[in-house]
Scaffold this motif. Structure first.
Motif, PDB file in Angstrom:
ATOM      1  N   TYR A 135      15.410   3.722   1.693  1.00  0.00           N
ATOM      2  CA  TYR A 135      14.232   3.760   2.558  1.00  0.00           C
ATOM      3  C   TYR A 135      14.658   3.831   4.013  1.00  0.00           C
ATOM      4  N   VAL A 140       9.420   4.645   4.835  1.00  0.00           N
ATOM      5  CA  VAL A 140       9.375   5.977   4.248  1.00  0.00           C
ATOM      6  C   VAL A 140      10.427   6.001   3.152  1.00  0.00           C
ATOM      7  N   THR A 145       6.463  -0.794   7.656  1.00  0.00           N
ATOM      8  CA  THR A 145       6.060   0.542   7.246  1.00  0.00           C
ATOM      9  C   THR A 145       7.339   1.303   6.935  1.00  0.00           C
ATOM     10  N   ARG A 186       0.862  -1.183   0.000  1.00  0.00           N
ATOM     11  CA  ARG A 186       0.000   0.000   0.000  1.00  0.00           C
ATOM     12  C   ARG A 186       0.900   1.235   0.000  1.00  0.00           C
ATOM     13  N   LEU A 187       0.529   2.215  -0.790  1.00  0.00           N
ATOM     14  CA  LEU A 187       1.292   3.453  -0.886  1.00  0.00           C
ATOM     15  C   LEU A 187       0.457   4.568  -0.295  1.00  0.00           C
ATOM     16  N   ASN A 188       0.954   5.191   0.746  1.00  0.00           N
ATOM     17  CA  ASN A 188       0.252   6.253   1.470  1.00  0.00           C
ATOM     18  C   ASN A 188      -1.134   5.779   1.928  1.00  0.00           C
ATOM     19  N   GLY A 189      -1.217   4.516   2.336  1.00  0.00           N
ATOM     20  CA  GLY A 189      -2.444   3.956   2.876  1.00  0.00           C
ATOM     21  C   GLY A 189      -3.450   3.479   1.844  1.00  0.00           C
ATOM     22  N   ASP A 201       7.138   9.370   0.341  1.00  0.00           N
ATOM     23  CA  ASP A 201       5.972   8.483   0.341  1.00  0.00           C
ATOM     24  C   ASP A 201       6.102   7.434   1.440  1.00  0.00           C
ATOM     25  N   THR A 202       4.960   6.976   1.946  1.00  0.00           N
ATOM     26  CA  THR A 202       4.927   5.934   2.968  1.00  0.00           C
ATOM     27  C   THR A 202       4.421   4.641   2.341  1.00  0.00           C
ATOM     28  N   LEU A 203       5.180   3.584   2.522  1.00  0.00           N
ATOM     29  CA  LEU A 203       4.812   2.275   1.994  1.00  0.00           C
ATOM     30  C   LEU A 203       4.501   1.324   3.127  1.00  0.00           C
ATOM     31  N   GLU A 204       3.423   0.574   2.998  1.00  0.00           N
ATOM     32  CA  GLU A 204       3.125  -0.533   3.910  1.00  0.00           C
ATOM     33  C   GLU A 204       3.343  -1.802   3.106  1.00  0.00           C
TER      34      GLU A 204
END
Length: 152
Positions: free
Chosen positions: A88, A70, A68, A40-43, A56-59
């Motif tokens: 990252y 960044v 999680t 998931r990218l940015n939720g 960007d935030t990756l899950e």
């Protein structure tokens, strides 16, 4: 070797970035994981062609662990692991959650993992045959009778 961008706009495809950051061995594996919803990218769920930008935030879910991250840098080429680690930064909450999950797995392992898998060995098969062929212990008719016609 420093992290470089794929184009002048400073964006790289998500599947290519995951491959370059060494989360997956091939781009097709990273693309497959994205399609399955493990990334998931940015939720938000994304497609493999989505561009990644710094910040960007990756899950990312790999096996039982969820990370999680960044995005700190971009690279379209797969380099050595020390360079890939610069792309990252894992959040502190993610590190704590992964260490707690690892400790939980260590203290209480999955019961199914202790069961042998596959065909029984020759030794196992012989033990099973011995159990089947053994006379039953404490058979009903050995000591007691259920009939009413017994001698009085």
């Amino acid at each position: 070797m420093k992290p470089d961008t794929d184009n002048a706009t400073g964006k790289v495809r998500l599947d290519k970035w995951l491959w370059a950051a060494r989360f997956y061995k091939t781009r097709s594996l990273s693309s497959e994981a994205i399609d399955k919803g493990h990334v998931r990218l940015n939720g938000l769920p994304v497609k493999p062609s989505r561009d990644v930008k710094p910040g960007d935030t990756l899950e990312l879910r790999i096996g039982p662990d969820t990370r999680t991250l960044v995005v700190k840098g971009l690279s379209g080429v797969r380099g050595p692991a020390p360079v890939a680690a610069l792309l990252y930064e894992e959040t502190a909450a993610s590190l704590l959650q992964r260490s707690q999950a690892a400790e939980q797995r260590r203290l209480a392992p999955e019961p199914a993992h202790s069961q042998p898998m596959g065909r029984p060995t020759k030794r196992d098969r012989r033990q099973l045959e011995d159990l089947r062929d053994a006379p039953p212990r404490g058979e009903w008719n050995e000591r007691w009778s259920a009939s009413l016609d017994d001698e009085e």
